[in-house]
Scaffold this motif. Structure first.
Motif, PDB file in Angstrom:
ATOM      1  N   ARG A 103       0.757  -1.083   0.080  1.00 21.83           N
ATOM      2  CA  ARG A 103       0.049  -0.081   0.098  1.00 21.83           C
ATOM      3  C   ARG A 103       0.906   1.148  -0.054  1.00 21.83           C
ATOM      4  O   ARG A 103       0.583   2.186  -0.663  1.00 21.83           O
ATOM      5  CB  ARG A 103      -0.962  -0.031   1.317  1.00 21.83           C
ATOM      6  N   PHE A 104       2.136   1.311   0.867  1.00 25.92           N
ATOM      7  CA  PHE A 104       2.751   2.581   0.702  1.00 25.92           C
ATOM      8  C   PHE A 104       3.501   2.594  -0.481  1.00 25.92           C
ATOM      9  O   PHE A 104       3.505   3.941  -1.030  1.00 25.92           O
ATOM     10  CB  PHE A 104       3.980   2.091   1.785  1.00 25.92           C
ATOM     11  N   GLY A 105       4.152   1.398  -1.038  1.00 27.42           N
ATOM     12  CA  GLY A 105       4.793   1.670  -2.252  1.00 27.42           C
ATOM     13  C   GLY A 105       3.899   1.861  -3.309  1.00 27.42           C
ATOM     14  O   GLY A 105       4.451   2.983  -4.282  1.00 27.42           O
ATOM     15  N   THR A 106       2.489   1.532  -3.691  1.00 24.35           N
ATOM     16  CA  THR A 106       1.825   2.021  -4.481  1.00 24.35           C
ATOM     17  C   THR A 106       1.512   3.471  -4.528  1.00 24.35           C
ATOM     18  O   THR A 106       1.381   4.071  -5.338  1.00 24.35           O
ATOM     19  CB  THR A 106       0.642   1.047  -4.278  1.00 24.35           C
ATOM     20  N   GLU A 107       1.111   3.812  -3.331  1.00 23.97           N
ATOM     21  CA  GLU A 107       0.902   5.255  -2.949  1.00 23.97           C
ATOM     22  C   GLU A 107       1.826   6.189  -3.402  1.00 23.97           C
ATOM     23  O   GLU A 107       1.847   7.402  -4.077  1.00 23.97           O
ATOM     24  CB  GLU A 107       0.273   5.315  -1.463  1.00 23.97           C
ATOM     25  N   PRO A 267       5.001   4.760   7.893  1.00 19.72           N
ATOM     26  CA  PRO A 267       4.205   4.443   6.585  1.00 19.72           C
ATOM     27  C   PRO A 267       4.051   3.208   6.253  1.00 19.72           C
ATOM     28  O   PRO A 267       3.000   2.644   5.665  1.00 19.72           O
ATOM     29  CB  PRO A 267       4.406   5.805   5.635  1.00 19.72           C
ATOM     30  N   GLY A 268       5.184   2.604   5.829  1.00 18.13           N
ATOM     31  CA  GLY A 268       5.366   1.233   5.318  1.00 18.13           C
ATOM     32  C   GLY A 268       4.722   0.166   6.293  1.00 18.13           C
ATOM     33  O   GLY A 268       4.528  -0.937   5.728  1.00 18.13           O
ATOM     34  N   LEU A 292       7.841  11.199  11.940  1.00  9.64           N
ATOM     35  CA  LEU A 292       7.994  10.150  10.747  1.00  9.64           C
ATOM     36  C   LEU A 292       9.146   9.243  10.831  1.00  9.64           C
ATOM     37  O   LEU A 292      10.239   9.965  11.268  1.00  9.64           O
ATOM     38  CB  LEU A 292       7.821  10.718   9.448  1.00  9.64           C
ATOM     39  N   SER A 293       9.215   7.949  10.772  1.00 10.27           N
ATOM     40  CA  SER A 293      10.069   7.097  10.974  1.00 10.27           C
ATOM     41  C   SER A 293      10.123   6.008   9.929  1.00 10.27           C
ATOM     42  O   SER A 293       9.353   5.580   9.214  1.00 10.27           O
ATOM     43  CB  SER A 293      10.057   6.402  12.197  1.00 10.27           C
ATOM     44  N   SER A 294      11.714   5.494   9.601  1.00 11.39           N
ATOM     45  CA  SER A 294      11.651   4.774   8.445  1.00 11.39           C
ATOM     46  C   SER A 294      11.989   3.299   9.110  1.00 11.39           C
ATOM     47  O   SER A 294      12.471   3.008  10.198  1.00 11.39           O
ATOM     48  CB  SER A 294      13.330   5.050   7.673  1.00 11.39           C
TER      49      SER A 294
END
Length: 363
Positions: A103-107, A267-268, A292-294
């Motif tokens: 979902r994250f990658g598509t958006e 987000p991912g 926001l965090s990776s």
């Protein structure tokens, strides 16, 4: 927007040192990149890189999902309203039930495609007045010697906020490490801790009281049982940040416990950009600090998080994006990097359009 193609690539980036996540040892960071192309020849990349020990899905799972749903995605006409992140992605993608990383990658790919279409940065696509600079917190992990050496380096490099992982070593030793780090970085540098739900309430209070004088900005998820957060704060006066708990917290029927200061938003992991921006806005409305965090993304994913922070998070709140230092190389031609603990947003936007195809394997 009419899509004409969806290409899938795999990448495997070597790490500078072993990454240990819940007893899983990683020496490389693997993931997928998708590239969406529209009928005008514009393209937008999206990163799909589930992290072992954090995501339920793995790279094999998401590849199978993409291969199964490729034609369904291509048939979707993403309207310009997607840029408002107001629920259109949910309406269009939810019926396909994509895993959170997909979902994250598509958006991300769709929004990058809109940016390419309009010849603008993602931050300016999403906001009329994005910040020019985004700050990041330096990340400390490893042996005591590595932690103390890195703390000195980060201060010398100009970082204003530093995060230290705790909860994995002997508590007495970790208490001493926290104090040594504070001595090295001084009082003007913010110090955050991350315990990853390591302790019972008794243990967390013992730890917290032992470092109560160290000016801790917050501690992420100190408790195995999040419902004891209020009691932990009452005993220690150390603010708490919600991370893993955000995945299952019932915002509609429960109140945020007293003592919570921040949301750590991945987000991912949470399931996309749209959902994450909604959480950012919820945090701001509650008077909390959104960070926001990776999940150890490549530079492509990190560049998106920088631009989301620039568009939606005010002030000089430091984001959790220092994980790029674990990567030996990158999917960006010019690798993602911070300077003096901060990122110039327009610079990273320009970099994010230039993908290093040499590290991508077509699938």
């Amino acid at each position: 927007m009419k899509l004409t193609d969806l290409k899938i690539y795999k990448f495997e980036l070597p790490l500078i040192r072993v990454l240990l996540l819940k007893n899983i040892k990683l020496t490389t960071r693997s993931g997928l990149m998708i590239c969406l192309t529209d009928d005008r020849g514009n393209s937008g990349y999206g990163e799909i890189s589930p992290l072992p020990g954090l995501h339920k899905e793995n790279v094999h799972d998401v590849l199978l999902w993409l291969q199964k749903n490729r034609q369904h995605i291509l048939q979707i006409q993403f309207p310009r309203e997607c840029r408002k992140l107001s629920g259109v992605f949910e309406e269009l993608l939810a019926p396909l039930a994509p895993p959170p990383s997909v979902r994250f990658g598509t958006e991300m790919a769709v929004l990058n495609l809109f940016s390419a279409e309009e010849n603008t940065s993602l931050s300016r696509l999403l906001s009329h007045s994005p910040q020019e600079t985004v700050y990041i917190n330096g990340l400390l992990a490893g042996t005591e010697k590595e932690i103390l050496t890195a703390a000195k380096t980060l201060v010398d490099e100009g970082y204003q906020t530093i995060k230290l992982k705790v909860g994995a070593k002997d508590m007495g030793r970790e208490i001493q490490i926290v104090k040594k780090v504070r001595d090295i970085i001084g009082d003007k540098t913010a110090l955050r801790l991350d315990a990853n739900r390591a302790w019972t309430l008794t243990e967390a209070v013992q730890f917290g009281k032992s470092i109560a004088d160290q000016k801790i900005e917050y501690i992420e998820e100190p408790l195995k049982d999040f419902s004891e957060t209020k009691e932990f704060f009452r005993e220690t006066k150390i603010p708490v940040a919600m991370d893993e708990t955000l995945l299952q917290f019932d915002f509609e029927n429960k109140k945020i416990p007293f003592g919570v200061k921040s949301f750590i938003i991945k987000p991912g992991v949470l399931g996309g950009i749209e959902k994450s921006v909604r959480l950012v806005e919820r945090a701001k409305n509650l008077g909390l600090m959104p960070v926001l965090s990776s999940a150890f993304y490549s530079g492509a994913g990190l560049a998106v998080l920088v631009q989301l922070a620039a568009a939606f998070i005010p002030g000089q709140i430091a984001m959790g994006l220092d994980t790029y230092k674990w990567l030996k190389n990158d999917v960006l031609i010019k690798p993602f990097a911070a300077s003096y603990g901060k990122i110039k947003v327009e610079d990273i936007s320009r970099q994010s359009f230039r993908i290093n195809r040499n590290v991508l394997q077509s699938l």
